[in-house]
Scaffold this motif. Structure first.
Motif, short mmCIF file in Angstrom:
data_model
loop_
_atom_site.label_atom_id
_atom_site.label_comp_id
_atom_site.label_asym_id
_atom_site.label_seq_id
_atom_site.Cartn_x
_atom_site.Cartn_y
_atom_site.Cartn_z
N VAL A 1 96.33 -9.91 -51.00
CA VAL A 1 97.66 -10.25 -51.50
C VAL A 1 98.57 -9.01 -51.51
O VAL A 1 99.73 -9.07 -51.11
N LEU A 2 98.01 -7.88 -51.96
CA LEU A 2 98.85 -6.67 -52.08
C LEU A 2 98.91 -5.87 -50.79
O LEU A 2 99.60 -4.85 -50.72
N GLU A 3 98.12 -6.28 -49.82
CA GLU A 3 98.00 -5.55 -48.56
C GLU A 3 97.63 -4.08 -48.81
O GLU A 3 98.29 -3.15 -48.36
N LEU A 4 96.59 -3.93 -49.61
CA LEU A 4 96.09 -2.59 -49.95
C LEU A 4 94.60 -2.54 -49.63
O LEU A 4 93.95 -3.59 -49.59
N PRO A 5 94.05 -1.33 -49.41
CA PRO A 5 92.60 -1.26 -49.18
C PRO A 5 91.85 -1.78 -50.41
O PRO A 5 92.08 -1.29 -51.52
N TRP A 6 91.03 -2.77 -50.21
CA TRP A 6 90.45 -3.46 -51.36
C TRP A 6 89.52 -2.59 -52.19
O TRP A 6 89.43 -2.74 -53.41
N SER A 7 88.85 -1.65 -51.54
CA SER A 7 87.84 -0.91 -52.29
C SER A 7 88.46 0.00 -53.36
O SER A 7 87.78 0.44 -54.28
N ASP A 8 89.77 0.27 -53.26
CA ASP A 8 90.42 1.11 -54.29
C ASP A 8 90.86 0.31 -55.51
O ASP A 8 91.33 0.86 -56.49
N ILE A 9 90.74 -1.01 -55.42
CA ILE A 9 91.35 -1.84 -56.46
C ILE A 9 90.35 -2.14 -57.58
O ILE A 9 89.19 -2.46 -57.32
N ASP A 10 90.81 -2.00 -58.83
CA ASP A 10 89.95 -2.41 -59.95
C ASP A 10 90.51 -3.67 -60.60
O ASP A 10 91.51 -3.62 -61.32
N PRO A 11 89.85 -4.82 -60.37
CA PRO A 11 90.35 -6.06 -60.97
C PRO A 11 90.01 -6.19 -62.46
O PRO A 11 90.41 -7.16 -63.10
N ILE A 12 89.29 -5.18 -63.01
CA ILE A 12 88.92 -5.14 -64.44
C ILE A 12 88.24 -6.46 -64.89
O ILE A 12 88.83 -7.27 -65.62
N VAL A 13 87.01 -6.61 -64.46
CA VAL A 13 86.27 -7.82 -64.81
C VAL A 13 85.42 -7.56 -66.05
O VAL A 13 84.70 -6.57 -66.12
N ARG A 14 85.56 -8.40 -67.04
CA ARG A 14 84.79 -8.28 -68.28
C ARG A 14 84.15 -9.61 -68.61
O ARG A 14 84.64 -10.65 -68.20
N LYS A 15 83.09 -9.51 -69.42
CA LYS A 15 82.53 -10.75 -69.95
C LYS A 15 83.57 -11.36 -70.88
O LYS A 15 84.23 -10.64 -71.63
N SER A 16 83.71 -12.65 -70.83
CA SER A 16 84.73 -13.30 -71.65
C SER A 16 84.36 -13.25 -73.13
O SER A 16 83.19 -13.42 -73.49
N GLN A 17 85.34 -13.00 -73.99
CA GLN A 17 85.06 -12.95 -75.43
C GLN A 17 84.83 -14.35 -75.98
O GLN A 17 84.09 -14.55 -76.92
N ASN A 18 85.51 -15.32 -75.36
CA ASN A 18 85.43 -16.68 -75.86
C ASN A 18 84.91 -17.60 -74.74
O ASN A 18 85.62 -17.84 -73.77
N PRO A 19 83.68 -18.10 -74.89
CA PRO A 19 83.08 -18.90 -73.83
C PRO A 19 83.94 -20.11 -73.44
O PRO A 19 83.83 -20.61 -72.32
N GLU A 20 84.79 -20.55 -74.37
CA GLU A 20 85.63 -21.70 -74.02
C GLU A 20 86.64 -21.36 -72.92
O GLU A 20 87.09 -22.22 -72.18
N HIS A 21 86.99 -20.09 -72.84
CA HIS A 21 87.94 -19.68 -71.81
C HIS A 21 87.27 -19.45 -70.46
O HIS A 21 87.93 -19.35 -69.44
N GLY A 22 85.97 -19.30 -70.49
CA GLY A 22 85.26 -19.06 -69.23
C GLY A 22 84.15 -18.05 -69.46
O GLY A 22 83.91 -17.64 -70.60
N ASP A 23 83.49 -17.65 -68.38
CA ASP A 23 82.38 -16.72 -68.51
C ASP A 23 82.84 -15.28 -68.34
O ASP A 23 82.32 -14.37 -68.96
N PHE A 24 83.82 -15.09 -67.47
CA PHE A 24 84.35 -13.75 -67.24
C PHE A 24 85.87 -13.79 -67.29
O PHE A 24 86.48 -14.83 -67.08
N GLN A 25 86.44 -12.63 -67.55
CA GLN A 25 87.89 -12.54 -67.50
C GLN A 25 88.26 -11.32 -66.67
O GLN A 25 87.64 -10.26 -66.82
#
Ligand code: ARG
Length: 628
Positions: A39-63
């Protein structure tokens, strides 16, 4: 109640497009990196999407929270960016839903099939932890006791932390050199030896206490060498070096020159003297190894590579620095200077004597150039921070920050904090003397044993009919586990208050709590009979799913722990895992559930949990008693 397991049966072992050497979290991260990249047309390996375990399982497993920062940086509305990324990202068949929420969070829910499939993949003897690709060995400088001195609590930390880091690397298949850099050479030891010999003391029947007394007396006889200290002060040599000089140069002249003579003869290789010197080492190490054995650390005589090992290399090291133009003379002494700071590193005194730093230079060269280690980790207390800064900079001047095959070497100092008493001052006994390691360990073992014995009186306790010896073994495992866990579960660089009462408690974030939880799972499984290897895991209840997701993080947690060299990450996670298990167990009966397949599935989940806890505790050097 019936459960439809057909849809799951089909997928096992065939769907998930990730290998178990990467974790689920990493796999999601990588998919999102590619999504953001395109989407950003940037080298992907430099990108940090900041993936964390979800605090609230109702929202999903990861955020994933990366869209906020990346949106700002690239002048895009984070919410719009997040949606585009979601549309663009190919998660394979890992993800059931990915939804944008709030200002641009991406909430991700895995498919049950993927979770189950990955759990089955984890259910192997290595629990899904694959060997590191880096084949270079790791050297860990730990323990670091000094001859003729009693072990104290500082050495306890250097030993426990060092051994745990070693186990962690070993868990990833790395070859580890545990280097016990004993203080076994130089003037302080020569002083003790001189004193004992001049008093005709039989070195064969010596105890470490006798030695310790002789050490202190020798120090008293030798008062501070004012000139040496002044010189060090003029050189701005730093507190550790000053302390060392105070100790090394210490000397009413007579005592000093007698000790120097002894050192000289030792250096010349005087057989009888060397023989006697070895007796001091043996006497110290006999006592040290008794404590180390009780501590359940993998450190033995084979790990002794003390200062004396490098004694013939020191002259050569100083010459090498000279030849390369990195050392210069200063008032008769030889120093290495650094561009970044005023403080020079003293590597030879004006009387020709070498220093702690010189030995450490020889050791760092040996570890990187001869052992070929591409990671050298020094587990040494925070007071030596300056010393290691200088050491690492000096090593890189000389090119010892690369192995001979050109691999960059990571040099790390773990500057651990002090152990404090309840008064927040360094731990002392009631009479004000330093607490010896022996007395501390014994108290922990006694407390563990008392606790187990009292629990065993209850006829319902699994330990009820055990012999005294069996109970003592468990008591030892608990007491030692308590001390180690308390030490490792704190941020290493922080000082911590030694509170035995809290450490041995069976509740809260303690070693015994986790050991106890593990023992309960063990007895549950024993009651349940055999765990069916072919049983299929079914995730119908939210608590089953929660436990499954927690288990799947193991790989990620270990990788984080080794990356940051922070055992408290593993401790916290193990504590969470046991809590997650307990809440699963409360809402999902295991043995009493009617449906056979569900029972088999839950038993398998329990067994996997047990194996992970045992494995995690083992990395922390903590034993897992089967009953408590
Ligand atoms: N013996 C030293 C001390 O008690 C610790 C040794 C640490 N290791 C090293 N390579 N300097 O202070």
């Amino acid at each position: 109640m019936t459960h439809d397991i057909r849809s799951q049966t089909v997928v096992i072992g065939c769907i998930v497009r990730i290998s178990m050497s990467t974790s689920v979290q990493q796999s999601i991260r990588e998919s999102l990196q590619r999504g953001f990249g395109s989407v950003l047309e940037l080298p992907w390996s430099d990108i940090d999407p900041i993936v964390r375990k979800s605090q609230n399982p109702e929202h999903g497993d990861f955020q994933a929270n990366g869209a906020m920062g990346l949106g700002k940086q690239n002048g895009l509305n984070p919410k719009v960016l997040a949606q585009k990324v979601v549309d663009e990202t190919d998660f394979g068949n890992l993800v059931e839903s990915a939804e944008v929420a709030g200002p641009g969070f991406i909430n991700i829910r895995l498919t049950d099939e993927a979770v189950v499939s990955m759990l089955h993949m984890m259910d192997t003897c290595d629990l899904g932890i694959k060997p590191d690709k880096d084949m270079h060995p790791v050297a860990i400088d730990l323990c670091g006791v000094n001859v003729a001195k009693q072990l104290h609590v500082g050495h306890l930390r250097a030993t426990i932390i060092g051994d745990t880091l070693a186990r962690l690397y070993e868990r990833f298949g790395r070859k580890v050199y545990r280097e016990n850099h004993l203080g076994d050479w130089g003037l302080p030891i020569a002083m003790v030896l001189e004193r004992l010999l001049s008093e005709n003391i039989n070195l064969d029947t010596l105890s470490l206490d006798d030695l310790n007394i002789a050490y202190k007396e020798a120090q008293l006889v030798a008062k501070d060498d004012v000139r040496g200290i002044r010189a060090a002060n003029n050189l701005l040599a730093g507190p550790h070096r000053l302390a060392e000089l105070e100790e090394q140069n210490g000397g009413a002249l007579d005592a000093q020159s007698a000790a120097k003579k002894v050192l000289n003869s030792l250096q010349q290789g005087d057989k009888e003297l060397l023989n006697n010197w070895q007796k001091l080492i043996d006497c110290t190490m006999r006592s040290v190894f008794t404590s180390l054995e009780l501590l359940n650390v993998k450190i033995g005589p084979e790990n002794n590579r003390g200062e004396s090992f490098y004694r013939d290399k020191l002259g050569g090291i100083v010459e090498e620095f000279f030849d390369k133009g990195f050392a210069e003379e200063d008032d008769g002494a030889i120093v290495v200077r650094f561009e970044k700071r005023n403080r020079p590193m003293l590597i030879r005194k004006s009387d020709g004597g070498f220093l702690y730093a010189t030995t450490d230079l020889a050791a760092i060269k040996f570890r990187t150039q001869e052992l070929g280690a591409d990671r050298v980790v020094y587990v040494v207390d925070a007071r030596q921070r300056d010393h290691f800064k200088d050491l690492f900079d000096a090593a890189s001047l000389m090119g010892w920050d690369k192995t001979t095959d050109g691999c960059p070497v990571e040099l790390v100092h773990i500057p651990f904090g002090s152990v404090l008493g309840e008064d927040k001052k360094p731990l002392k006994t009631r009479s004000g003397s330093n607490v010896t390691l022996d007395s501390l360990l014994q108290e922990a073992v006694d407390r563990g044993t008392t606790e187990v014995m009292s629990r065993s009186k209850n006829p319902k306790s699994p330990t009820h009919n055990m012999s005294k010896e069996e109970l003592e073994t468990i008591g030892r495992q608990i007491g030692i586990g308590a001390i180690k866990y308390a030490d490792l579960s704190n941020d290493l660089v922080r000082d911590y208050v030694f509170d035995m009462e809290r450490m041995v408690a069976f509740d809260g974030n303690t070693g015994p709590y986790i050991q106890y939880a593990c023992a309960r799972i063990t007895s549950l499984i024993k009651k349940g009979g055999v765990v069916d290897d072919d049983a299929i895991i079914i995730l119908h209840e939210p608590k089953e799913r929660e436990l499954a997701l927690q288990l799947l993080q193991y790989n990620n947690v270990l990788q984080d722990t080794v990356k940051h060299l922070e055992p408290h990450r593993l401790c916290t996670w193990l504590f969470e895992l046991t809590e997650t298990f307990n809440s699963f167990y409360q809402s999902c009966p295991v043995l009493k559930v009617e449906c056979e397949t569900v029972r088999a599935s839950r038993l398998k989940l329990s067994e996997l949990t047990r194996r992970v806890v045992v494995d995690g505790l083992d990395i922390l050097g903590i034993e897992s008693p089967n009953q408590m």
